[in-house]
Design a protein around this motif. Sequence first.
Motif, PDB file in Angstrom:
ATOM      1  N   CYS A   1      -7.878  -3.826  -6.827  1.00  0.00           N
ATOM      2  CA  CYS A   1      -6.782  -2.991  -6.472  1.00  0.00           C
ATOM      3  C   CYS A   1      -6.478  -2.783  -5.144  1.00  0.00           C
ATOM      4  O   CYS A   1      -5.591  -2.340  -4.745  1.00  0.00           O
ATOM      5  CB  CYS A   1      -7.580  -1.545  -7.009  1.00  0.00           C
ATOM      6  N   ARG A   2      -7.389  -3.208  -4.299  1.00  0.00           N
ATOM      7  CA  ARG A   2      -7.309  -3.078  -2.816  1.00  0.00           C
ATOM      8  C   ARG A   2      -5.961  -3.573  -2.374  1.00  0.00           C
ATOM      9  O   ARG A   2      -5.263  -2.812  -1.575  1.00  0.00           O
ATOM     10  CB  ARG A   2      -8.267  -4.176  -2.010  1.00  0.00           C
ATOM     11  N   PRO A   3      -5.272  -4.640  -2.719  1.00  0.00           N
ATOM     12  CA  PRO A   3      -4.119  -4.870  -2.147  1.00  0.00           C
ATOM     13  C   PRO A   3      -3.204  -4.031  -2.547  1.00  0.00           C
ATOM     14  O   PRO A   3      -1.924  -3.646  -1.702  1.00  0.00           O
ATOM     15  CB  PRO A   3      -3.449  -6.325  -2.764  1.00  0.00           C
ATOM     16  N   ILE A   4      -3.009  -3.520  -3.647  1.00  0.00           N
ATOM     17  CA  ILE A   4      -2.165  -2.361  -4.016  1.00  0.00           C
ATOM     18  C   ILE A   4      -2.141  -1.109  -3.158  1.00  0.00           C
ATOM     19  O   ILE A   4      -1.309  -0.423  -2.583  1.00  0.00           O
ATOM     20  CB  ILE A   4      -2.011  -1.951  -5.443  1.00  0.00           C
ATOM     21  N   LEU A   5      -3.744  -0.741  -3.123  1.00  0.00           N
ATOM     22  CA  LEU A   5      -3.772   0.615  -2.248  1.00  0.00           C
ATOM     23  C   LEU A   5      -3.433   0.281  -0.813  1.00  0.00           C
ATOM     24  O   LEU A   5      -2.860   1.364  -0.068  1.00  0.00           O
ATOM     25  CB  LEU A   5      -5.393   0.745  -2.334  1.00  0.00           C
ATOM     26  N   ASP A   6      -3.565  -0.810  -0.312  1.00  0.00           N
ATOM     27  CA  ASP A   6      -3.213  -1.172   1.253  1.00  0.00           C
ATOM     28  C   ASP A   6      -1.622  -1.276   1.387  1.00  0.00           C
ATOM     29  O   ASP A   6      -1.237  -0.722   2.217  1.00  0.00           O
ATOM     30  CB  ASP A   6      -3.574  -2.602   1.467  1.00  0.00           C
ATOM     31  N   ASP A   7      -1.023  -1.460   0.360  1.00  0.00           N
ATOM     32  CA  ASP A   7       0.425  -1.445   0.476  1.00  0.00           C
ATOM     33  C   ASP A   7       1.006  -0.130   0.188  1.00  0.00           C
ATOM     34  O   ASP A   7       2.230   0.367   1.015  1.00  0.00           O
ATOM     35  CB  ASP A   7       1.020  -2.304  -0.967  1.00  0.00           C
ATOM     36  N   ILE A   8       0.361   0.836  -0.262  1.00  0.00           N
ATOM     37  CA  ILE A   8       0.983   2.032  -0.316  1.00  0.00           C
ATOM     38  C   ILE A   8       0.060   3.195   0.647  1.00  0.00           C
ATOM     39  O   ILE A   8       0.710   4.371   0.876  1.00  0.00           O
ATOM     40  CB  ILE A   8       0.757   2.841  -1.766  1.00  0.00           C
ATOM     41  N   ALA A   9      -0.656   2.616   1.535  1.00  0.00           N
ATOM     42  CA  ALA A   9      -1.434   3.399   2.302  1.00  0.00           C
ATOM     43  C   ALA A   9      -0.571   3.729   3.647  1.00  0.00           C
ATOM     44  O   ALA A   9       0.371   2.866   4.004  1.00  0.00           O
ATOM     45  CB  ALA A   9      -2.691   2.788   2.878  1.00  0.00           C
ATOM     46  N   CYS A  10      -0.640   4.768   4.176  1.00  0.00           N
ATOM     47  CA  CYS A  10      -0.030   5.419   5.442  1.00  0.00           C
ATOM     48  C   CYS A  10      -0.517   4.589   6.682  1.00  0.00           C
ATOM     49  O   CYS A  10      -1.794   4.461   6.672  1.00  0.00           O
ATOM     50  CB  CYS A  10      -0.001   6.729   5.797  1.00  0.00           C
ATOM     51  N   CYS A  11       0.236   3.930   7.558  1.00  0.00           N
ATOM     52  CA  CYS A  11      -0.067   3.311   8.687  1.00  0.00           C
ATOM     53  C   CYS A  11      -0.470   4.220   9.572  1.00  0.00           C
ATOM     54  O   CYS A  11       0.098   5.025   9.840  1.00  0.00           O
ATOM     55  CB  CYS A  11       1.028   2.121   9.038  1.00  0.00           C
TER      56      CYS A  11
END
Length: 106
Positions: A96-106
């Motif tokens: 799941c980490r890549p998905i969460l990284d994609d949607i996380a605020c920078c």
Amino acid sequence: MIALSAFAALSQANRLDAFRLLIKAGSDGMAAGEISDALGVKQNTMSASLSVLHQAGLVRNTREGRSIRYFVDMQGLRGLLGFLMEDCCGGNPDLCRPILDDIACC
């Protein structure tokens, strides 16, 4: 089910566009008239769209004099994302980490 209301609310293009615009606006939110102007939608149509989003728990509002300011309801958004990710990747957080990284605020 709350998720079904949210999906139904987001299934119409004007409502989805308004929701995404409010996400971009962040904690400042936007007045209803600003939203309709930005999207080129009649004010009465936008008012109805914002009402649907509000009833689905995706936006909240506050009155400012004669205007109403809208904000994304982060709890509603968190609930929808949580529902979508509830059974993600068979319990393997590394998947799941890549998905969460994609949607996380920078």
